[in-house]
Design an enzyme around this catalytic site. Structure first.
Site, PDB file in Angstrom:
ATOM      1  N   GLY A   1      -5.539  -7.424  16.474  1.00  0.00           N
ATOM      2  CA  GLY A   1      -5.802  -8.586  17.312  1.00  0.00           C
ATOM      3  C   GLY A   1      -6.328  -8.104  18.662  1.00  0.00           C
ATOM      4  O   GLY A   1      -5.828  -7.126  19.217  1.00  0.00           O
TER       5      GLY A   1
ATOM      6  N   ARG B   1       0.806  -1.232   0.000  1.00  0.00           N
ATOM      7  CA  ARG B   1       0.000   0.000   0.000  1.00  0.00           C
ATOM      8  C   ARG B   1       0.836   1.278   0.000  1.00  0.00           C
ATOM      9  O   ARG B   1       0.302   2.375  -0.047  1.00  0.00           O
ATOM     10  CB  ARG B   1      -0.952  -0.005   1.204  1.00  0.00           C
ATOM     11  CG  ARG B   1      -2.199  -0.846   0.960  1.00  0.00           C
ATOM     12  CD  ARG B   1      -3.070  -0.873   2.187  1.00  0.00           C
ATOM     13  NE  ARG B   1      -2.541  -1.771   3.221  1.00  0.00           N
ATOM     14  CZ  ARG B   1      -2.879  -1.704   4.501  1.00  0.00           C
ATOM     15  NH1 ARG B   1      -3.708  -0.777   4.923  1.00  0.00           N
ATOM     16  NH2 ARG B   1      -2.369  -2.563   5.365  1.00  0.00           N
TER      17      ARG B   1
HETATM   18  C1  UD1 Z   1      -0.372  -8.177  13.737  1.00  0.00           C
HETATM   19  C2  UD1 Z   1      -0.878  -9.031  14.905  1.00  0.00           C
HETATM   20  C3  UD1 Z   1      -2.099  -8.345  15.523  1.00  0.00           C
HETATM   21  C4  UD1 Z   1      -1.748  -6.943  15.942  1.00  0.00           C
HETATM   22  C5  UD1 Z   1      -1.180  -6.161  14.771  1.00  0.00           C
HETATM   23  C6  UD1 Z   1      -0.645  -4.841  15.241  1.00  0.00           C
HETATM   24  C7  UD1 Z   1      -0.361 -11.331  14.327  1.00  0.00           C
HETATM   25  C8  UD1 Z   1      -0.913 -12.605  13.823  1.00  0.00           C
HETATM   26  N1  UD1 Z   1      -1.230 -10.325  14.420  1.00  0.00           N
HETATM   27  O1  UD1 Z   1      -1.399  -8.206  12.765  1.00  0.00           O
HETATM   28  O2  UD1 Z   1      -2.554  -9.085  16.640  1.00  0.00           O
HETATM   29  O3  UD1 Z   1      -2.917  -6.287  16.426  1.00  0.00           O
HETATM   30  O4  UD1 Z   1      -0.079  -6.877  14.179  1.00  0.00           O
HETATM   31  O5  UD1 Z   1      -0.281  -4.063  14.139  1.00  0.00           O
HETATM   32  O6  UD1 Z   1       0.795 -11.250  14.688  1.00  0.00           O
HETATM   33  N2  UD1 Z   1       5.679  -9.635   9.023  1.00  0.00           N
HETATM   34  C9  UD1 Z   1       6.762 -10.366   8.585  1.00  0.00           C
HETATM   35  N3  UD1 Z   1       6.547 -11.581   8.038  1.00  0.00           N
HETATM   36  C10 UD1 Z   1       5.295 -12.118   7.870  1.00  0.00           C
HETATM   37  C11 UD1 Z   1       4.198 -11.348   8.327  1.00  0.00           C
HETATM   38  C12 UD1 Z   1       4.405 -10.125   8.904  1.00  0.00           C
HETATM   39  O7  UD1 Z   1       7.903  -9.927   8.709  1.00  0.00           O
HETATM   40  O8  UD1 Z   1       5.187 -13.233   7.354  1.00  0.00           O
HETATM   41  C13 UD1 Z   1       5.920  -8.323   9.653  1.00  0.00           C
HETATM   42  C14 UD1 Z   1       5.317  -7.194   8.840  1.00  0.00           C
HETATM   43  O9  UD1 Z   1       6.293  -6.658   7.955  1.00  0.00           O
HETATM   44  C15 UD1 Z   1       4.947  -6.186   9.919  1.00  0.00           C
HETATM   45  C16 UD1 Z   1       4.628  -7.058  11.123  1.00  0.00           C
HETATM   46  O10 UD1 Z   1       5.245  -8.297  10.902  1.00  0.00           O
HETATM   47  O11 UD1 Z   1       6.014  -5.354  10.259  1.00  0.00           O
HETATM   48  C17 UD1 Z   1       3.143  -7.234  11.329  1.00  0.00           C
HETATM   49  O12 UD1 Z   1       2.593  -7.858  10.228  1.00  0.00           O
HETATM   50  P1  UD1 Z   1       1.141  -7.522   9.701  1.00  0.00           P
HETATM   51  O13 UD1 Z   1       0.821  -8.376   8.549  1.00  0.00           O
HETATM   52  O14 UD1 Z   1       0.963  -6.079   9.584  1.00  0.00           O
HETATM   53  O15 UD1 Z   1       0.283  -8.054  10.943  1.00  0.00           O
HETATM   54  P2  UD1 Z   1      -1.210  -7.749  11.230  1.00  0.00           P
HETATM   55  O16 UD1 Z   1      -2.050  -8.640  10.407  1.00  0.00           O
HETATM   56  O17 UD1 Z   1      -1.467  -6.316  11.136  1.00  0.00           O
END
Ligand code: UD1
Ligand code: CA
Length: 457
Positions: free
Chosen positions: A139, A18
């Site tokens: 979450g 985004r």
């Molecule tokens: C996550 C949390 C959620 C919380 C929210 C806060 C989980 C399952 N959920 O959700 O409870 O309220 O963050 O913003 O953890 N990332 C990786 N690798 C991946 C997936 C994500 O490095 O495979 C990193 C992303 O770059 C980001 C962070 O982890 O910096 C959070 O990932 P994102 O997909 O935004 O999580 P949410 O679904 O928002």
């Protein structure tokens, strides 16, 4: 409270679709510094024994941009969720103390809030949570009747009752390192998003009787993440306003705390005043009673006490003495050093030049690769011709020289102490001290001269 050994894992594998940008999300700047660099700097201030950054597909530029000897890198490809992301860091993590999980796109968390989280219950698992008026997308923290945390449920997996919970997971957690590998190994991806959720370790901890604690940051902005340019711009303003408020508390007079941008380190003495629209980059030091006019850009400069800078100045890599009078529209380029009480006026450009006390160049001049003594007056339109097309040469102007308007000093050249150069001089040889040197054609008058008239066709 005794500190447990600390290891930090920063998740930075997300692509950031985004942002609509070729630059990976975590490299976009807030206050001139990459989002993830803010997180790394904050993590470092906690003195962790280990600092691991998880990067993803296309993230080589993240590694090469942020790399530093104290960072270990773990690649996550493909990206199967936050739990999977932390698991990629496991080879770098040892069994001791606490492992703190931070997000590379959440730049403004304060170290004091993280310390509160780390101290919330050192034997258990601790979650940084906030109460949000609109918790959509986050979450939710599910507690039992006695208020004990039971688990975290993601928005997409939550029922109506759970969606009504306003306490949300910020994503930032402190986990007992010794339990981490075991819990991550037990995660499954049977959920709405088909991902390995880090958040599911909370229920595992509860099932094993491990204490789950929560802590809260001082401000909601500390846990805001960046997913779009809109959020990036919002966090920039939050951060700048925080810096401005700190400056106001520190005694700086800001014409408008909402109209200042500090992209680096700004230090200041007493009674400093800054007008609207100024940008400070790199390391800037303002001594006592420095007055910065509107719309100035100051990068890596040190300014002596009592110096006044009028509107629209641009200074970079310059050392400026006390009681100077600068601008409006002055440009000081790298290598400029000004002594006390120097005046540099409008449309004057100075580069790689030392100017001693009480000298003045008030109008329309270019002074490059020069050394100027004390009490020198540089007239309007003076130019040091420092460049011959191949090499740069030096101009030396000794104390008490007066340089008439529209003079060109063809370097290398020296103007001796106390010399005067007549207006319009093109100086190609050294000018001796205490004498008038002038190099223009003698003025003549032709009596009876008639102007040409237009010829009839
Ligand atoms: C996550 C949390 C959620 C919380 C929210 C806060 C989980 C399952 N959920 O959700 O409870 O309220 O963050 O913003 O953890 N990332 C990786 N690798 C991946 C997936 C994500 O490095 O495979 C990193 C992303 O770059 C980001 C962070 O982890 O910096 C959070 O990932 P994102 O997909 O935004 O999580 P949410 O679904 O928002
Ligand atoms: Ca997110």
């Amino acid at each position: 409270m005794a500190e447990l050994p600390l290891q930090v894992v920063i998740l930075a594998a997300g692509q950031g679709k985004r942002m609509h940008s070729n630059l990976p999300k975590v490299l976009h700047p807030v206050a001139g510094k990459a989002l993830a660099q803010h997180v790394i700097d904050t993590a470092r201030s906690l003195a962790p024994g280990k600092l691991v950054v998880v990067f993803g597909h296309g993230g080589e530029v993240v590694r090469s941009t942020l790399n530093s000897a104290d960072i270990s890198w773990a690649k996550q490809e493909p990206q199967l969720g936050t739990g999977h992301a932390v698991a990629q860091a496991l080879p770098e993590i040892s069994n001791v103390g606490q492992t703190l999980v931070l997000y590379g796109d959440v730049p403004l968390t304060k170290a004091s809030s993280l310390k509160r989280l780390l101290h919330a219950g050192q034997d258990g698992l601790s979650i940084l949570t906030v109460e949000l008026a609109n918790p959509t997308g986050y979450g939710r923290i599910v507690r039992d009747a006695s208020g004990k945390v039971q688990r975290i449920v993601e928005e997409k997996d939550a029922n109506a009752e759970e969606k009504a919970i306003c306490e949300v997971n910020t994503g930032i957690m402190a986990i007992p390192s010794a339990r981490l590998a075991d819990w991550l190994g037990k995660l499954s991806n049977t959920n709405a998003q088909g991902e390995y959720y880090l958040t599911d370790i909370v229920a595992l901890a509860v099932a094993e009787g491990v204490a789950v604690n929560t802590a809260q940051p001082d401000g909601e902005w500390e846990v805001l993440g960046v997913n779009s340019k809109v959020q990036l711009a919002e966090l920039e303003r939050v951060h700048q306003r925080n810096i401005a408020d700190e400056m106001l508390i520190g005694g700086v007079r800001l014409a408008d705390p909402n109209r200042i941008d500090v992209r680096g380190e700004l230090s200041y003495g007493r009674d400093v005043a800054i007008d609207v629209g100024c940008v400070f980059e790199g390391k800037v030091e303002l001594a006592d009673a420095v007055d910065v006019g509107p719309y100035c850009v100051l990068k890596n400069v040190k300014i002596g006490a009592g110096t006044r800078i009028a509107a629209f100045c641009h200074f970079e890599d310059a050392l400026i003495g006390p009681d100077g009078v600068l601008g409006p529209y002055a440009r000081l380029r790298p290598g400029t050093e000004l002594g006390p009480e120097v005046h540099i006026g409008n449309f004057v450009e100075v580069k790689n030049t030392k100017i001693a006390a009480q000298s003045k160049a008030n109008h329309l001049a270019y002074i490059g690769d020069a050394e100027i003594g004390q009490r020198v007056n540089v007239g309007a339109g003076t130019i040091t011709c420092n460049y011959d097309g191949a090499n740069k040469h030096k101009t030396i102007i000794e104390d008490d020289v007066f340089i008439g308007s529209d003079t060109q000093l063809v370097a290398p050249v020296t103007v001796g102490r106390g010399a005067t150069l007549g207006a319009g001089t093109t100086l190609t040889k050294n000018a001796p001290p205490d004498a008038l040197t002038v190099s223009r054609a003698r003025q003549i008058t032709l009596n009876g001269w008639v102007r040409p008239v237009k010829q009839k066709k």
